[in-house]
Structure formats: structure tokens, C-alpha cells
Design an enzyme around this catalytic site. Sequence first.
Site, PDB file in Angstrom:
ATOM      1  N   MET A 144       0.828  -1.209   0.000  1.00 50.74           N
ATOM      2  CA  MET A 144       0.000   0.000   0.000  1.00 50.74           C
ATOM      3  C   MET A 144       0.861   1.256   0.000  1.00 50.74           C
ATOM      4  O   MET A 144       0.481   2.278  -0.536  1.00 50.74           O
ATOM      5  CB  MET A 144      -0.978   0.004   1.174  1.00 50.74           C
ATOM      6  CG  MET A 144      -0.343   0.145   2.541  1.00 50.74           C
ATOM      7  SD  MET A 144      -1.559  -0.080   3.865  1.00 50.74           S
ATOM      8  CE  MET A 144      -2.737   1.196   3.469  1.00 50.74           C
ATOM      9  N   LEU A 164      -6.178   6.662  -0.947  1.00 49.11           N
ATOM     10  CA  LEU A 164      -6.602   5.563  -0.069  1.00 49.11           C
ATOM     11  C   LEU A 164      -8.127   5.529   0.093  1.00 49.11           C
ATOM     12  O   LEU A 164      -8.759   4.476  -0.059  1.00 49.11           O
ATOM     13  CB  LEU A 164      -5.914   5.755   1.291  1.00 49.11           C
ATOM     14  CG  LEU A 164      -6.018   4.643   2.303  1.00 49.11           C
ATOM     15  CD1 LEU A 164      -4.625   4.296   2.839  1.00 49.11           C
ATOM     16  CD2 LEU A 164      -6.853   5.070   3.475  1.00 49.11           C
ATOM     17  N   LEU A 223     -10.387  -1.189  -0.870  1.00 52.32           N
ATOM     18  CA  LEU A 223      -9.830  -1.133   0.491  1.00 52.32           C
ATOM     19  C   LEU A 223     -10.859  -0.656   1.501  1.00 52.32           C
ATOM     20  O   LEU A 223     -11.047  -1.258   2.556  1.00 52.32           O
ATOM     21  CB  LEU A 223      -8.611  -0.199   0.526  1.00 52.32           C
ATOM     22  CG  LEU A 223      -7.942  -0.108   1.893  1.00 52.32           C
ATOM     23  CD1 LEU A 223      -7.147  -1.371   2.195  1.00 52.32           C
ATOM     24  CD2 LEU A 223      -7.018   1.108   1.986  1.00 52.32           C
ATOM     25  N   SER A 273       6.687   8.143   6.437  1.00 51.73           N
ATOM     26  CA  SER A 273       6.674   6.688   6.600  1.00 51.73           C
ATOM     27  C   SER A 273       7.998   6.092   6.125  1.00 51.73           C
ATOM     28  O   SER A 273       8.513   6.482   5.077  1.00 51.73           O
ATOM     29  CB  SER A 273       5.533   6.102   5.755  1.00 51.73           C
ATOM     30  OG  SER A 273       5.674   4.700   5.660  1.00 51.73           O
ATOM     31  N   ARG A 323       0.382   1.303  -3.826  1.00 58.85           N
ATOM     32  CA  ARG A 323      -0.997   1.547  -4.271  1.00 58.85           C
ATOM     33  C   ARG A 323      -1.421   2.996  -4.036  1.00 58.85           C
ATOM     34  O   ARG A 323      -2.229   3.531  -4.783  1.00 58.85           O
ATOM     35  CB  ARG A 323      -1.918   0.563  -3.519  1.00 58.85           C
ATOM     36  CG  ARG A 323      -3.361   0.549  -3.928  1.00 58.85           C
ATOM     37  CD  ARG A 323      -3.549  -0.026  -5.302  1.00 58.85           C
ATOM     38  NE  ARG A 323      -4.952   0.035  -5.692  1.00 58.85           N
ATOM     39  CZ  ARG A 323      -5.533   1.067  -6.252  1.00 58.85           C
ATOM     40  NH1 ARG A 323      -4.835   2.179  -6.499  1.00 58.85           N
ATOM     41  NH2 ARG A 323      -6.811   1.035  -6.577  1.00 58.85           N
ATOM     42  N   TYR A 324      -0.889   3.615  -2.954  1.00 58.68           N
ATOM     43  CA  TYR A 324      -1.394   4.963  -2.606  1.00 58.68           C
ATOM     44  C   TYR A 324      -0.288   6.015  -2.444  1.00 58.68           C
ATOM     45  O   TYR A 324      -0.579   7.155  -2.111  1.00 58.68           O
ATOM     46  CB  TYR A 324      -2.188   4.897  -1.281  1.00 58.68           C
ATOM     47  CG  TYR A 324      -3.160   3.743  -1.255  1.00 58.68           C
ATOM     48  CD1 TYR A 324      -4.252   3.710  -2.124  1.00 58.68           C
ATOM     49  CD2 TYR A 324      -2.978   2.673  -0.389  1.00 58.68           C
ATOM     50  CE1 TYR A 324      -5.126   2.638  -2.131  1.00 58.68           C
ATOM     51  CE2 TYR A 324      -3.852   1.600  -0.389  1.00 58.68           C
ATOM     52  CZ  TYR A 324      -4.922   1.586  -1.269  1.00 58.68           C
ATOM     53  OH  TYR A 324      -5.783   0.520  -1.284  1.00 58.68           O
ATOM     54  N   HIS A 369      -3.852  -5.721  10.673  1.00 59.73           N
ATOM     55  CA  HIS A 369      -4.809  -4.686  10.252  1.00 59.73           C
ATOM     56  C   HIS A 369      -6.180  -5.324  10.121  1.00 59.73           C
ATOM     57  O   HIS A 369      -6.320  -6.415   9.567  1.00 59.73           O
ATOM     58  CB  HIS A 369      -4.375  -4.083   8.913  1.00 59.73           C
ATOM     59  CG  HIS A 369      -4.915  -2.703   8.690  1.00 59.73           C
ATOM     60  ND1 HIS A 369      -6.266  -2.461   8.550  1.00 59.73           N
ATOM     61  CD2 HIS A 369      -4.303  -1.499   8.610  1.00 59.73           C
ATOM     62  CE1 HIS A 369      -6.451  -1.163   8.379  1.00 59.73           C
ATOM     63  NE2 HIS A 369      -5.273  -0.548   8.410  1.00 59.73           N
ATOM     64  N   ASP A 427       7.998  -1.468   9.335  1.00 57.64           N
ATOM     65  CA  ASP A 427       7.361  -0.470  10.190  1.00 57.64           C
ATOM     66  C   ASP A 427       6.625   0.534   9.344  1.00 57.64           C
ATOM     67  O   ASP A 427       7.075   0.905   8.252  1.00 57.64           O
ATOM     68  CB  ASP A 427       8.438   0.269  11.000  1.00 57.64           C
ATOM     69  CG  ASP A 427       8.752  -0.473  12.285  1.00 57.64           C
ATOM     70  OD1 ASP A 427       7.811  -1.014  12.894  1.00 57.64           O
ATOM     71  OD2 ASP A 427       9.937  -0.505  12.669  1.00 57.64           O
ATOM     72  N   GLU A 478       1.145   2.336  11.502  1.00 58.09           N
ATOM     73  CA  GLU A 478       0.366   1.435  12.359  1.00 58.09           C
ATOM     74  C   GLU A 478       1.217   0.809  13.472  1.00 58.09           C
ATOM     75  O   GLU A 478       0.677   0.379  14.487  1.00 58.09           O
ATOM     76  CB  GLU A 478      -0.281   0.322  11.528  1.00 58.09           C
ATOM     77  CG  GLU A 478      -1.480   0.765  10.718  1.00 58.09           C
ATOM     78  CD  GLU A 478      -1.126   1.375   9.373  1.00 58.09           C
ATOM     79  OE1 GLU A 478       0.082   1.577   9.108  1.00 58.09           O
ATOM     80  OE2 GLU A 478      -2.042   1.659   8.585  1.00 58.09           O
ATOM     81  N   GLU A 492       0.501   3.961  16.100  1.00 54.85           N
ATOM     82  CA  GLU A 492      -0.657   3.328  16.748  1.00 54.85           C
ATOM     83  C   GLU A 492      -0.235   2.368  17.868  1.00 54.85           C
ATOM     84  O   GLU A 492      -0.749   2.453  18.999  1.00 54.85           O
ATOM     85  CB  GLU A 492      -1.482   2.583  15.686  1.00 54.85           C
ATOM     86  CG  GLU A 492      -2.803   2.085  16.222  1.00 54.85           C
ATOM     87  CD  GLU A 492      -3.661   1.465  15.124  1.00 54.85           C
ATOM     88  OE1 GLU A 492      -3.306   1.588  13.940  1.00 54.85           O
ATOM     89  OE2 GLU A 492      -4.676   0.839  15.477  1.00 54.85           O
TER      90      GLU A 492
END
Length: 394
Positions: free
Chosen positions: A48, A64, A70, A103, A137-138, A236, A313, A316, A320
Site C-alpha cells: 500500500m 486511499l 480497500l 513513513s 498503491r497509494y 490490520h 514499520d 500502524e 498506533e
Amino acid sequence: MASLRPLRTHPLPKTFFTASARSLATVSPTSSSTSKNDTGTAIVLLNMGGPSTIPEVSTFLSRLFADADLIPLGPLQKYLGPLIARRRTPKIEAQYTVIGGGSPIRRWSEIQAQGACKILDLSHPATAPHKPYVAFRYADPITEDTFLAMKRDGVRRAVAFTQYPQYSCSTTGSSLNELWRLAKKYDPEGQIEWSVIDRWPTHPGLVSVVARHVEEKLATYPADRRDNVVLLFSAHSLPMSVVNRGDPYPAEVAATVHAVMEKLGFKNAHRLVWQSQVGPSPWLGAQTSNTVESYVKKGQTDLLLIPIAFTSDHIETLHELDLEIIEETGQEGIKRAESLNGDPEFIQALADIAKSHLEGTQRSSKQMALRCPMCVSARCEAQKNFFATGKHPE
Ligand code: FES
């Protein structure tokens, strides 16, 4: 569309150069002299992705929430998606700022792709040179840019290698739908011959590295508490509408958990829990955050969280799990196992999975051709035909 950029070259992590891998350090992914194939084999890691910088957050979220594979928002997706993305942008930008300004998933994916290709050049010279690509994907490198770069590079043979070890139509399915769409648009003549590694939930290399990360973290607990630490495998979550459609993901995540527990000798109690629910519709539970809260209230304050469906990593884990859950509880007995990231054993596992695939005769797993029992999507049908049988899009 973002500008086309070649895959960045990263220095592999120091730990990559173990005794068994040291000889690979000087081998270029494109340097095999035993190649039987001039253009070699593209190894395309699908995921993703995540925004590498703060300015990329809003585009990432827009893409997204536009993806009905999704996050199914119903007939109003076109309007609701951008609205939700806009509303969430400031909060998510703040979260990425806290974890270091973006990220790390692109960096890890590029390291993994390059490392696996270096090993493959030696372990499977018949399909060398192996050329690493990352298709998100995003986020950048977005799948469309990667596809066009592959066309430009003259790629003729490609392996779409999902970096979701467990298959879901929301994740791997969405990436493959996108690849199918791009093949139809940019490669109608079928220059690129594709095959797919669509799932690997119980691969021994994956199981071994996760089990080792659990053991390493368990060793940080005092010996008299160690056997009573509860292992919480966290994946997830999925909307229940997707689960009830017959999506294979929950069963495949459970298979990974079982295999890891078997490797660990079932010496600790464990549960599989689900994180990152978005919006008010029902999602698969129990939720990771609620589980931790509830166990702490029950007096179980030694808990080890184990990311079980991510290969590196990202927000999330770093925000999170680490900040919203572990730091918030303030319990020294709540910890997290390391993610797979640049672990040499994991990179070796990726190369081994690709090697077995290249040695085989199947375009994909047997499971790949079977649609969810309640699937009514014509796109799924066409995509599966394309990847499972090689039938070119019309
Ligand atoms: Fe699973 Fe279409 S939604 S195959």
C-alpha cells in the site's frame, strides 16, 4: 502523476552482511554473467505504501479513501472519499511528524527488493538479472509510475510479489486490480509477461523471523515473568462487509499466527487481535487497543504486541502500537516485537519465495483463481483471469 524516478539505491543495513550473505555484497542485481535472458526478470514488490514526507500525506489519503477495494464507502465513495481524506489530513500529518516526518515503508521496501534481487542473481541465475521495483498503491512510487518505468526499461518478464503475506481482496487484490488496469491501458500488446506471488502466510522463513523477534523481546522480561507474558498478534482489521464476502485474509492471518506459535512451542498464551479500524461501520475485532485496555484492567500487564501482517514499520506500528497504545498505558510490561524491516533472514526468505516461484510452473497459487463466494465484481473476474491464466485484458 508524480515524476518517474528510478528505484533509489540504499546501502543495505549493516546486519545484512552476515557470514552467509557477505559474499553477496559486491554483486550487482544486474551483473549475472550466467543469464539466459537478456532483459532478466523484474521483481515487483506490491504494497500500500505510505507518505515518505509530510506534503505527500494528503495525496496518500485521497488515493486511499478513493479505493473501494480497500475502504468500501458505497455509491457515494466519489464524494465521501475526498471529504474523509480532507478531514483526516491534519491529524495524520501530525502523526507522521511525530514518527520522524514520514513513513519508512519506501526505504524498507527498496532495501528488501534490492537485497532479495542480489540473492536471487546467485541462487537462480537462469532468470537473472533480477531487477528490483517497488509499486505502491497509494504513495510514491505509485504503481502507474512503476509500470511505465518497467515498459521504458524494456521488461518482458515480471513477478508481482505481494508484500502482504496474507491475501485480502482489499490489499493484494486491490494492487492486482490496479496492475491489470494498467496492463490494459499501457501494455495491450502484452510486452510484459506476468506471474504472481499472491500469498505466503506460512513460509518457514517468515515464521522463523517473526518467532525469533518474539523470543528476543521475551528475553527482555524478568525470567520469573517471561512464561506468563500474553502474546498479542496484531493485524490490520477489515470491514465486516469484506469478511462476510468470504475474504481469505482472516483465515490466512490465523494460519501465520498458528505457525509462529508452533515454532515457539506454544509456551505462552496468545490471541490474534485487529487494529486500525476506520469509520463507524462494523470491523473485525477484537480491537488491539480495546484488548490491551481490557487485559490491563483484568490485571494482565505483561503483554507483547507482535505485528503479524506488515513487512515493515509504518504508522500502524510506530504511532498506533508504540505511542497510542504502549506509551499511553504507561505499563513497563507492555512491549512490541521488532518489525521485519531489513532483517537479513527476512530478505533471504523473500529471495527463497521468489526462487521457488520462478522454479515452478504456475503463474499464481491455486487459491488465486477462486473468487470470494459473494464477489460480484467483474473487475475481480477479469483480473484473476489475467494473472491466473495469462489471458490478456481486452
Ligand atoms: Fe474477493 Fe472479488 S472481492 S474476489
